[in-house]
Design an enzyme around this catalytic site. Structure first.
Site, PDB file in Angstrom:
ATOM      1  N   SER A 214       0.282  -5.396  -3.356  1.00 22.68           N
ATOM      2  CA  SER A 214       0.353  -3.983  -3.314  1.00 22.68           C
ATOM      3  C   SER A 214       1.061  -3.454  -2.812  1.00 22.68           C
ATOM      4  O   SER A 214       2.748  -3.763  -3.046  1.00 22.68           O
ATOM      5  CB  SER A 214      -1.443  -2.975  -2.693  1.00 22.68           C
ATOM      6  OG  SER A 214      -0.964  -1.598  -2.491  1.00 22.68           O
TER       7      SER A 214
ATOM      8  N   HIS B 232      -1.169  -3.257  -7.209  1.00 20.65           N
ATOM      9  CA  HIS B 232      -1.753  -2.075  -7.434  1.00 20.65           C
ATOM     10  C   HIS B 232      -0.497  -0.750  -8.158  1.00 20.65           C
ATOM     11  O   HIS B 232       1.010  -1.177  -7.065  1.00 20.65           O
ATOM     12  CB  HIS B 232      -1.478  -1.316  -5.896  1.00 20.65           C
ATOM     13  CG  HIS B 232      -2.702  -2.150  -5.712  1.00 20.65           C
ATOM     14  ND1 HIS B 232      -3.021  -1.739  -4.382  1.00 20.65           N
ATOM     15  CD2 HIS B 232      -3.264  -2.870  -6.663  1.00 20.65           C
ATOM     16  CE1 HIS B 232      -4.448  -2.341  -4.350  1.00 20.65           C
ATOM     17  NE2 HIS B 232      -4.953  -2.946  -5.496  1.00 20.65           N
TER      18      HIS B 232
ATOM     19  N   ASP C 264      -8.349  -4.569  -1.144  1.00 27.33           N
ATOM     20  CA  ASP C 264      -7.820  -5.303  -2.095  1.00 27.33           C
ATOM     21  C   ASP C 264      -7.547  -6.140  -2.173  1.00 27.33           C
ATOM     22  O   ASP C 264      -6.843  -6.940  -1.587  1.00 27.33           O
ATOM     23  CB  ASP C 264      -7.701  -4.035  -3.484  1.00 27.33           C
ATOM     24  CG  ASP C 264      -7.747  -4.762  -4.353  1.00 27.33           C
ATOM     25  OD1 ASP C 264      -8.800  -5.195  -4.844  1.00 27.33           O
ATOM     26  OD2 ASP C 264      -6.840  -4.465  -5.749  1.00 27.33           O
TER      27      ASP C 264
END
Length: 198
Positions: free
Chosen positions: A18, A45, A138
């Site tokens: 991310s 992401h 995540d």
């Protein structure tokens, strides 16, 4: 910190990240040698509902095509795939891709956990999972699923990552994860894939 194992040659590598992960990805993919033929599937992401140029950016780094897979497309050797924006990317039992518009997981669509968990079910011990810089948790649960399936779990060292929350979450969950800098991850992946340019 676990020493990094050198298991059998993997059949797939899944990578998640991310915030801050693009720099690490650039290191991992820089000028990949022709003999690096293990397919790599990446979830980064991305901003929602905006066209992504990630494939073009990473293709320039890797010196080979990088693209978003289509639903039901087989996972092919030597390819680098990136999850499209606004879809979860999964790997099904027939080693084909599946795209899902289910609700976000960990506030993320695409979600790293979704890719990692589905890939662990398909590839088991022949899978390598790599989790890079990021500001959320995540990917930690998905990396644990890879580890539990007998695969290799690799985490970017928190001190090497622009954002350490994602690596720290994975280290807390994964008992046997290898913790390496982005440069060391690249070298390890090249060794696992049988390249002499590690």
């Amino acid at each position: 910190m676990e020493p990094c194992p050198t298991p059998v040659r993997p059949e797939a590598i899944v990578v998640g990240g991310s915030a801050g992960a693009l720099n690490a990805l650039s290191t991992l993919l820089a000028d990949l040698p022709d003999e690096f033929t293990v397919p790599m599937v990446i979830v980064l992401h991305l901003p929602r509902r905006k066209p992504s140029v990630l494939a073009e950016v990473l293709s320039a780094k890797a010196g080979r095509p990088v693209r978003e897979p289509q639903d039901k497309e087989p996972v092919s050797s030597s390819m680098i795939y990136v999850a499209p924006a606004d879809y979860h990317l999964l790997i099904d039992q027939g080693r084909t891709f599946a795209l899902s518009v289910d609700e976000p997981v960990n506030f993320s669509l695409p979600s790293i956990d979704v890719l990692f968990e589905s890939a662990a079910d398909v590839f088991g011990a022949r899978l390598v999972g790599v989790l890079l810089s990021g500001a959320s948790a995540d990917g930690a649960r998905g990396l644990k699923a890879i580890e539990d399936a007998g695969g290799t779990a690799i985490v970017q060292a928190p001190e090497d990552a622009a954002m350490s929350a994602m690596p720290n979450a994975a280290i807390a969950l994964c008992e046997h994860a290898c913790v390496l800098s982005a440069k060391e991850i690249r070298e390890h992946l090249l060794r696992l894939a049988g390249s002499d340019r590690a």
